[in-house]
Each structure stands twice: as C-alpha cells, then as structure tokens.
Write a protein that holds these residues in place. Structure first.
Motif, short mmCIF file in Angstrom:
data_model
loop_
_atom_site.label_atom_id
_atom_site.label_comp_id
_atom_site.label_asym_id
_atom_site.label_seq_id
_atom_site.Cartn_x
_atom_site.Cartn_y
_atom_site.Cartn_z
N MET A 35 -1.53 0.63 -1.36
CA MET A 35 -1.71 2.05 -1.13
C MET A 35 -2.56 2.76 -0.29
N ILE A 36 -3.93 2.07 -0.49
CA ILE A 36 -5.13 2.44 0.30
C ILE A 36 -4.91 2.28 1.79
N TRP A 37 -4.32 0.92 2.05
CA TRP A 37 -3.89 0.97 3.50
C TRP A 37 -3.01 1.53 3.90
N GLY A 38 -1.91 1.99 3.14
CA GLY A 38 -0.72 2.94 3.41
C GLY A 38 -1.33 4.20 3.90
N LEU A 39 -2.26 4.60 3.03
CA LEU A 39 -2.85 6.23 3.04
C LEU A 39 -3.47 6.07 4.43
N ALA A 40 -4.26 5.02 4.66
CA ALA A 40 -5.15 4.92 6.16
C ALA A 40 -3.99 5.10 7.05
N LYS B 276 5.38 -2.05 -0.45
CA LYS B 276 5.73 -3.06 0.18
C LYS B 276 4.26 -4.19 0.05
N GLY B 277 3.21 -3.63 -0.55
CA GLY B 277 2.01 -4.70 -0.32
C GLY B 277 1.00 -4.58 0.51
N PRO B 278 -0.26 -5.04 0.11
CA PRO B 278 -1.30 -4.98 1.17
C PRO B 278 -1.13 -5.72 2.37
N LYS B 279 -0.41 -6.68 2.44
CA LYS B 279 -0.55 -7.53 3.46
C LYS B 279 0.45 -6.70 4.63
N TRP B 280 1.75 -6.25 4.05
CA TRP B 280 2.26 -5.54 4.99
C TRP B 280 1.52 -4.42 5.79
N ALA B 281 1.03 -3.68 4.78
CA ALA B 281 0.11 -2.30 5.01
C ALA B 281 -1.02 -2.66 6.00
N GLY C 13 3.15 1.75 1.23
CA GLY C 13 2.17 0.76 1.28
C GLY C 13 2.11 -0.04 -0.10
N TYR C 14 1.92 0.81 -1.17
CA TYR C 14 1.82 0.34 -2.54
C TYR C 14 3.15 -0.52 -2.93
#
Lengths: 218, 172
Positions: free
Chosen positions: A125-130, A22-27, A19-20
């Motif tokens: 990263m936050i979205w990725g962790l979720a 690839k960025g927040p949009k993708w995540a 997520g970090y």
C-alpha cells in the motif's frame, strides 16, 4: 486546482488499494517502471517525440510502399513518399506523446499485476500510494496548463516551475469561490451540513451493521 | 494552493485508502476513539479546567502565546497517540457483515477529516510551531480552516455522537 487535488487523492487511493492487494513486489517494480518513464518525460521530452515520430514515419513509409521503392533503388519515389508523411507529434500536441509514454508504463504495470502473484501487505500500500503520487505528478502538468498543478517531486523534479499569468487567471475563479464560501453565513450552512452528514452516516452505518450482525447470528 | 493544504488533504486521502483496506467495521472503532479524544481535548481546553490550567501557567511566567502552543502540542500529541493505538493496537470493532468499499472509503475519509483536520486546527491556532509555514495563506486555506472539526463542533457534539454510537452498538 481543486480538481488537481481530487485527482491526486483519487489516484493515490486507487493505487494504494491496488498496491495492498497485489503486494509490495509488484508495487515496487511498477514504481520503478513509472519512475523511469517519469525521468524520460521530465528530462528528455524532445527525444521521446523524435523517437515516436521516427517510428511512425517508418511504419507509414512501409505501409505506403516506400520499402518496395527502397529495395528497387528508386530513391526519388522514397523521397516522394517520405515528404507526404506528416509527423504524428508536433509542438502543439507533444504532450500527447509524453502521456503515451506515461500510460504505457502504467499499462505495463497493470499487465504485471495480472501476471504476478503475491499476498496483500501494508508495504504494498505504501509503494502504491507513492505510485499514485508519482503518476499524478507526471500527468497533471501534461493535461493542465495551470503551472500550479505541478506537484513537487523531490530528486526526480528538482526545478520548480514558475507560476505565470495563466496560473493567476485560472486560480482567480477558484479564489473567488473560496472567498465567498469563507463568508460567515456560508460557513455556518456548510458546518451544519457537515454535522448532519456525519451524524446520519455514523448512526445509520452502526445501526445497519448491528442489524446485519444480529441476522447472521439468528 | 500552498503545500500545507496539500499535505493535509493527502493525509485525508490516505485515511480513505486505509479505510477501504480495513473495512468500515474496524474504521468505526477508530472514529469512536477519535471522537472521544476530541471530546477530552475540547472539554479540557474550553471549560473551567482549561481556565485553571491557563491561570496556573500564567502564574509560572508562561506567556499567552506559549500557553496556546503548549495546549496545541498536547492536543496534537494526544490525537497522534490515540490514532496510533486505534490502528496498531487492540481496537473497538463494530458488528456487521458485508464489505462495502464505498462505505469503508467514506468512514476512512471521515477519520482522516477528524484526525488531519484537528491537527491542522491546533497547529494553525498555535501559528505553526516547529514548522516553517508562511502566514500568507490562500483563499482555500482560509475557507477550510473554518470548517475543521474543533472549529465547528463543541465537546458536546463529540461526546454525544460517541455515546450514541456505543448505545446503538449495544442495543439489538
């Protein structure tokens, strides 16, 4: 249960990093896709199994010549072909169908990762962790019969599943292991190992870092 | 396994992920700060300073349970502050080239263990103030709570390790 925690932590770490990068949009888009798949699996498992069996039956009907029989109006032949096709997913393996839906959502997310271009960001990263948490919450109950592996998901999974006799049986072995480990002499040994590991890891890392830094300057 | 353990193990995993993203050179700086913070806390709590503070608070009609809670909350507050400053503000960066994701993950997980493990220890010591945690703990909890950093290491360990890291950093 320890394996479940390990899987949860690993998945969160992997998708957090992804997520970090690839960025927040993708995540965020991937998280939305996975959320839809999660809701379908949680609330409409029968519909998923029915739909996948329907698709499978249709394909097999075409492959076994059912379409030709249908075109010629020979419904008895169609009926015969149809009766020979066994459903792909039954009560015994319906979890496979649900896993297929979850992994399809993950695959779609990964395809998007290859296509979409964005800059690394902490929000990603936050979205990725979720994403990692939700993925583990979706997959763990499907691959483990232990109800204790069911991770709470607020809003999406409101009803807590009851822990049954299977959970007690599965966890009794681990309980015994941790009870043995918690004995004072074992704790002493484990504490010594942790201490030595920390000292060696930190001092060697710092030393090798200083050496490589000096080489670069020199 | 109850939710308390899960929460702390997830925090440790998150620190591991942060470590991979930031790199081990920066993570070592956070480790040093956490070691120094733990040294300060343990030194104050376990030496004559802590005894003096305790007798002062007892004299002011503060009960033993309240003293433990106050000490624990102060320790947790200091750890949160130091960790926030280390990650958000200007931090110590160790020299070194190359990007080893595995090494970064290991140092990140170690930071998670020092941070989350210590907070777990102090909250457990104060019987979980401010949060609703039932005391019937699992065997995993009972085991893990015995191997948390402040439980197995004294203040001597924290300061010696932090000083050794700083000396090795300086000597070339």
């Amino acid at each position: 249960m320890f394996a479940a925690i390990l899987l949860l932590a690993t998945t969160m770490a992997i998708f957090g990093v992804l997520g970090y990068l690839k960025g927040p949009k993708w995540a965020f888009i991937s998280l939305l896709i996975l959320s839809v798949a999660f809701v379908l699996v949680e609330y409409r498992p029968d519909t998923i199994v029915l739909a996948l069996n329907g698709i499978y039956t249709g394909v097999m009907l075409v492959l076994n010549g059912g379409l030709g029989a249908l075109a010629s109006g020979d419904f008895e032949a169609v009926q015969e072909v149809y009766s020979e096709i066994d459903p792909l997913f039954t009560d015994q393996n319906e979890n496979l169908a649900l896993l297929l839906v979850i992994f399809s959502a993950v695959a779609l997310g990964l395809i998007l990762a290859a296509v979409m271009k964005s800059k690394p960001a902490v929000f990603g990263m936050i979205w990725g962790l979720a994403y990692g948490y939700l993925l583990s919450a979706a997959v763990l109950p499907l691959i483990s019969s232990n109800p204790a592996a069911t991770i709470p998901v607020p809003l999406l999974r409101p009803n807590e599943r009851e822990a049954g006799a299977a959970a007690a049986q599965a966890s009794s072995g681990l309980n015994q292991l941790f009870t043995t480990l918690a004995e004072p002499q074992n704790v002493q040994i484990i504490a010594s190992i942790i201490g030595i590991f920390i000292i060696v890891l930190l001092l060697l890392t710092v030393r090798s870092g200083v050496k490589s830094g000096a080489k670069k300057k020199g | 396994m109850g939710p308390v353990e899960v929460v702390f193990l997830v925090v440790i995993a998150i620190f591991g992920a942060i470590g991979v993203v930031r790199g081990w050179q920066r993570e070592l700086g956070v480790t040093t700060m956490l070691l120094l913070a733990l040294f300060m806390i343990e030194f104050v709590l376990t030496t004559a300073i802590g005894t003096r503070v305790e007798s002062f608070l007892s004299g002011a009609n503060v009960s033993d349970a309240q003293i433990v809670t106050l000490q624990s909350m102060a320790a947790v507050g200091l750890l949160l502050l130091v960790t926030f400053i280390s990650y958000q503000g200007l931090g110590l960066v160790y020299p070194g080239t190359g990007k080893s994701s595995f090494l970064s993950l290991m140092i990140g997980l170690l930071n998670g263990y020092l941070f989350a493990g210590s907070i777990w220890y102090y909250l457990d010591r104060a019987n979980w103030p401010l949060v609703n945690v039932t005391p019937e703990f699992t065997s995993f909890y009972k085991f893990f709570v015995q191997i948390l950093p402040p439980e197995i290491f004294g203040w001597q360990f924290f300061i010696l390790l932090a000083v050794a890291m700083l000396i090795i950093r300086v000597i070339r």
